[in-house]
Enzyme design. Structure first.
Site, PDB file in Angstrom:
ATOM      1  CD  GLU A 180      40.906  78.059  46.454  1.00 42.93           C
ATOM      2  OE1 GLU A 180      41.745  78.165  45.545  1.00 42.93           O
ATOM      3  OE2 GLU A 180      40.308  77.001  46.700  1.00 42.93           O
ATOM      4  CE  LYS A 217      44.756  76.839  46.973  1.00 44.54           C
ATOM      5  NZ  LYS A 217      44.738  75.391  46.669  1.00 44.54           N
TER       6      LYS A 217
END
Length: 298
Positions: A180, A217
Site C-alpha cells: 500500500e 492497495k
C-alpha cells in the site's frame, strides 16, 4: 489454516464480488475513529479502555447482518483485534468460518517523517514472529502502508522498494501481502506521482518470482483505468482502492470509474455510524454504506 482454506481465500480475493473492509485503525488513529463514532475521550480512561471501545465498535460492525462474504469479501484487522474474540471465537476464525470473510492483518508501525516527498514505513520489530502468530490464527494476508506526497521519483522508488522488501518477508511466512503506497489525495502533483508509482510498481512486480503473489492497495487514480494493466499482472491477486479521505459518496463515484479496482475503505465504511444508535438504526446505516461500496466495486 488448512491449504484448502488458503486456496479458497485466495480464489475469493482474486475473483470474488465485493470489497475489503478496513477495520485496522491503530493507536494513533483510534481516538479520531472513536470520536466519529460518538465516543469522545472523556468517555474512557486510558489506553486499555480506549481499545476496549474500538473493539466493541468493530464487533458491532462484524456482527451486523449485512457484514458477510456476499458483499464484504475480506477484512483488515489491527493487531489487538486479531488477538481478540467475537462471541468467544478468535476474530480471524469467526470472520472466515462464520461469515466467509477473508482476514488480513495490518503490520506496519506507522510512518517516518516526510523526506523526498514521501513517508516511508517505520521499522517493524518482531515482524516474523507476528506473521507466524497471524498464520496460526488463520490470517490470510497483511497490509502495510506508506504515503507519497509529491511526484519525487527518488522518494517513490524508495517507498516501492521498501514495500516489496517487507512483502518478501510476508510471503516467506506463508501469507499474501497487500502493498500500500498511498498517494495523498491532497498532493499538488497527484497525477504525476501516480504515473511514477505505476512504473515503479510494474518494475517491482516484473522482478517477483513465480508463486510470490501480492495484492496492491492504491489511491483511486486521477486518470481512470490507470492501474488496469497492473491488475492483469500474473503476480497480482487483486488491486484494491483506499478512500483516502474522500466522503463515501465521492469515493464510490470515483471507484465506479475504475473497472479493475475494488474498494478497501475504512472511514467511508463507518460514515454515519454512532454508538448511540439503536441496533436497527446502526445496521441500516452500515447496510447502506456496505451496499454503496459493494455497487461501486462491481
Amino acid at each position: 489454516m488448512t491449504q484448502d482454506d488458503f486456496a479458497k481465500m485466495k480464489a475469493q480475493m482474486a475473483g470474488g464480488k465485493g470489497f475489503i473492509a478496513a477495520l485496522d485503525q491503530s493507536g494513533g488513529s483510534t481516538p479520531k475513529a472513536l470520536g466519529l463514532y460518538g465516543v469522545t475521550e472523556d468517555m474512557y480512561d486510558g489506553e486499555e479502555a480506549m481499545f476496549g471501545q474500538i473493539h466493541e465498535m468493530r464487533t458491532r460492525i462484524i456482527k451486523a447482518p449485512d457484514f458477510t462474504g456476499e458483499k464484504v469479501i475480506g477484512a483488515i484487522l489491527f493487531e489487538r483485534t486479531m488477538r481478540g474474540a467475537v462471541d468467544g471465537t478468535p476474530v480471524a476464525e469467526y470472520l472466515w468460518n462464520s461469515l466467509s470473510v477473508v482476514p488480513f492483518l495490518k503490520i506496519d508501525k506507522g510512518l517516518e517523517d516526510e523526506a523526498n516527498g514521501v513517508q516511508m514505513m517505520k521499522p517493524i520489530p518482531g515482524l516474523e514472529e507476528r506473521l507466524k502468530e497471524a498464520a496460526g490464527l488463520g490470517v490470510f494476508g497483511t497490509k502495510e502502508r506508506s504515503v507519497i506526497h509529491e511526484a519525487n521519483a527518488e522518494g517513490i522508488k524508495a517507498v516501492v522498494a521498501q514495500q516489496f522488501e517487507v512483502g518478501a518477508t510476508v510471503v516467506s511466512c506463508g501469507l499474501v501481502p497487500i502493498i500500500e503506497p498511498e498517494v495523498s489525495i491532497n498532493s499538488a502533483t497527484k497525477a504525476e506521482a501516480e504515473a511514477i508509482l505505476k512504473d515503479a510498481l510494474k518494475a517491482g512486480l516484473d522482478a517477483l518470482p513465480e508463486g510470490h503473489d501480492v495484492m496492491l492497495k492504491l489511491t483511486i487514480p486521477s486518470e481512470d483505468g490507470l492501474y488496469d494493466d497492473l491488475a492483469d499482472h500474473p503476480r497480482v491477486v487483486r488491486v484494491v482502492a483506499l478512500s483516502g479521505g474522500y466522503s463515501t459518496d465521492e469515493a464510490c463515484a470515483r471507484l465506479a470509474r475504475q473497472p479493475k479496482m475494488i474498494a478497501s475503505f475504512s472511514r467511508a465504511l463507518a460514515e454515519g455510524l454512532s454508538k448511540q444508535q439503536s441496533d436497527a438504526a446502526f445496521n441500516a446505516a452500515l447496510g447502506s454504506n456496505i451496499d454503496k461500496i459493494y455497487q461501486a466495486s462491481l
